[in-house]
Enzyme design. Structure first.
Site, mmCIF file in Angstrom:
data_model
loop_
_atom_site.group_PDB
_atom_site.id
_atom_site.type_symbol
_atom_site.label_atom_id
_atom_site.label_comp_id
_atom_site.label_asym_id
_atom_site.label_seq_id
_atom_site.Cartn_x
_atom_site.Cartn_y
_atom_site.Cartn_z
ATOM 1 N N MET A 124 -26.586 7.280 21.735
ATOM 2 C CA MET A 124 -25.274 6.672 22.035
ATOM 3 C C MET A 124 -25.219 6.895 23.458
ATOM 4 O O MET A 124 -23.939 6.976 23.986
ATOM 5 C CB MET A 124 -24.353 6.945 21.061
ATOM 6 N N GLY A 125 -26.180 7.619 24.049
ATOM 7 C CA GLY A 125 -26.007 8.135 25.493
ATOM 8 C C GLY A 125 -25.301 9.124 25.609
ATOM 9 O O GLY A 125 -25.330 10.019 24.788
ATOM 10 N N HIS B 164 -31.668 15.176 23.283
ATOM 11 C CA HIS B 164 -32.107 13.613 23.439
ATOM 12 C C HIS B 164 -33.538 13.719 23.818
ATOM 13 O O HIS B 164 -34.368 13.044 23.569
ATOM 14 C CB HIS B 164 -31.156 12.855 23.854
ATOM 15 N N GLN C 139 -19.382 2.440 13.592
ATOM 16 C CA GLN C 139 -19.386 3.855 13.053
ATOM 17 C C GLN C 139 -18.496 4.707 13.452
ATOM 18 O O GLN C 139 -18.320 5.897 12.941
ATOM 19 C CB GLN C 139 -20.867 4.539 13.279
ATOM 20 N N GLY D 176 -32.672 13.490 15.446
ATOM 21 C CA GLY D 176 -32.395 14.773 15.278
ATOM 22 C C GLY D 176 -31.681 15.156 14.208
ATOM 23 O O GLY D 176 -31.126 14.841 13.387
ATOM 24 N N LYS E 54 -29.911 17.908 13.714
ATOM 25 C CA LYS E 54 -28.485 18.422 13.865
ATOM 26 C C LYS E 54 -27.876 17.545 12.928
ATOM 27 O O LYS E 54 -26.755 17.671 12.172
ATOM 28 C CB LYS E 54 -27.852 18.236 15.309
ATOM 29 N N ASP E 55 -27.914 16.042 13.091
ATOM 30 C CA ASP E 55 -27.351 15.174 12.139
ATOM 31 C C ASP E 55 -27.817 14.832 10.897
ATOM 32 O O ASP E 55 -28.651 13.990 10.485
ATOM 33 C CB ASP E 55 -27.094 13.769 12.912
ATOM 34 N N GLN F 21 -27.175 12.156 8.619
ATOM 35 C CA GLN F 21 -27.417 10.946 8.911
ATOM 36 C C GLN F 21 -29.054 10.851 8.758
ATOM 37 O O GLN F 21 -29.360 9.684 8.268
ATOM 38 C CB GLN F 21 -27.011 11.012 10.461
ATOM 39 N N LEU G 282 -26.656 21.561 20.865
ATOM 40 C CA LEU G 282 -26.143 20.607 21.711
ATOM 41 C C LEU G 282 -25.813 19.376 21.304
ATOM 42 O O LEU G 282 -26.355 18.784 20.100
ATOM 43 C CB LEU G 282 -27.517 20.310 22.628
HETATM 44 O O1 PAF Z 1 -27.166 9.802 16.323
HETATM 45 C C1 PAF Z 1 -26.583 8.876 17.076
HETATM 46 O O2 PAF Z 1 -26.521 8.898 17.980
HETATM 47 C C2 PAF Z 1 -26.003 7.419 16.324
HETATM 48 O O3 PAF Z 1 -25.745 7.716 15.172
HETATM 49 C C3 PAF Z 1 -27.278 6.489 16.317
HETATM 50 C C4 PAF Z 1 -28.408 6.883 15.333
HETATM 51 C C5 PAF Z 1 -28.090 6.090 17.637
HETATM 52 C C6 PAF Z 1 -26.649 5.353 15.595
HETATM 53 O O4 PAF Z 1 -25.795 4.626 16.416
#
Ligand code: PAF
Length: 287
Positions: A30-31, A37, A61, A149, A151-152, A155, A186
């Site tokens: 998401m930048g 990253h 989301q 990552g 970290k999530d 997800q 981070l």
């Molecule tokens: O982890 C993230 O940055 C976001 O949840 C992802 C996987 C890019 C989906 O929008």
């Protein structure tokens, strides 16, 4: 590194790379990129010949009252980070490009069980938004592998299950969390912390570590351990959302004889919600 904004341009660039026999890796983001990253892109570049990254702040989301509008948009700096880390193509679409029919998207992807509880409890619909956008991105890029990552953690579990259940021919790679020197994971959201909150923030990872030590020493009174962990978070100025010990693969509540565990926590410093986790693999059954 090229930056493209449309699905058409993306498909054409990936097709060219495929035509040259290249293996394609994908890193969705998401930048507001940081070294965590960059590590994902570096891993992707080690495993493939052509690395595609995406930057898209996915409205689907974010829940009402979350930080969609204030989420930092830092495209120029992100392009530099991606370039340095070995990315070949950046896909940075608009909301209209991703959701041409608007945000009342008809088709959604949900992974019910793994999405319930933990972050799913305090962020209803979040993982459906993630699974839907990641499916769309996977269909657009059609990579051989994708890097996320650890970290999530929840997800990553949701995405692994989605890929398995929907027979997507994509290898999913989890990359360890990158931490600041004081242990703080981070995260783009660390930028919201003021100096005092930033100084207190490593207490989240410390609490996970203390819980892990307790379990390694043979404690299996998870409820009491977690109460102690919550108290430590409160003492450090956190407002805990959850602190849990789960089975590392199923994310079901840990049982005393489980060997593969993950300790997960989410807690607020002010209005900033931080998450972290720590995996624990126990070799011997406890006495
Ligand atoms: O982890 C993230 O940055 C976001 O949840 C992802 C996987 C890019 C989906 O929008």
């Amino acid at each position: 590194m090229n930056t493209v904004k449309t699905v058409r341009e993306l498909r054409a660039a990936v097709a060219r790379a495929r035509g040259e026999g290249k293996r394609i890796a994908f890193v969705p983001t998401m930048g507001n990129l940081h070294s965590g990253h960059a590590a994902l892109v570096t891993k992707a570049a080690q495993r493939a010949d052509f690395v595609v990254a995406s930057i898209f702040v996915n409205p689907l989301q974010f829940g009402a009252g979350e930080d969609l509008d204030k989420y930092p948009r830092t495209l120029a700096a992100d392009q530099e980070t991606l370039l340095q880390a070995g990315c070949h193509l950046l896909f940075a679409p608009t909301v209209e490009e991703m959701y041409p029919d608007g945000m009342t998207v008809q088709t959604r992807v949900s992974v019910p069980q793994l999405s319930e509880g933990l972050c799913g409890a305090s962020r209803p619909g979040h993982f459906e938004g993630v699974a839907t956008v990641v499916s769309k991105l996977f269909n657009m890029v059609q990579p051989d592998l994708a890097v996320f990552g650890e970290k999530d953690y929840q997800q990553l579990a949701v995405i692994r299950a989605m890929v398995r259940d929907l027979n997507m021919p994509i290898q999913i790679i989890g990359e360890p969390t990158v931490r600041a020197e004081d242990g703080l994971a981070l995260s783009s959201r660390n930028g919201y912390l003021n100096a005092e909150q930033r100084a207190a923030a490593p207490a989240l990872y410390q609490a996970l570590g203390q819980l892990a030590d307790g379990i390694r020493r043979g404690r299996r009174d998870f409820a009491a351990l977690l109460d102690e962990g919550q108290a430590k978070l409160v003492a450090a100025g956190f407002r805990p959302d959850y602190l849990e010990v789960r089975h590392a693969l199923t994310l079901k509540p840990a049982q005393p004889d489980d060997r593969d565990l993950v300790i997960l926590g989410a807690a607020y410093q002010g209005s900033t919600r931080l998450i972290d986790n720590l995996c624990l693999h126990l070799d011997e059954p406890s006495a």
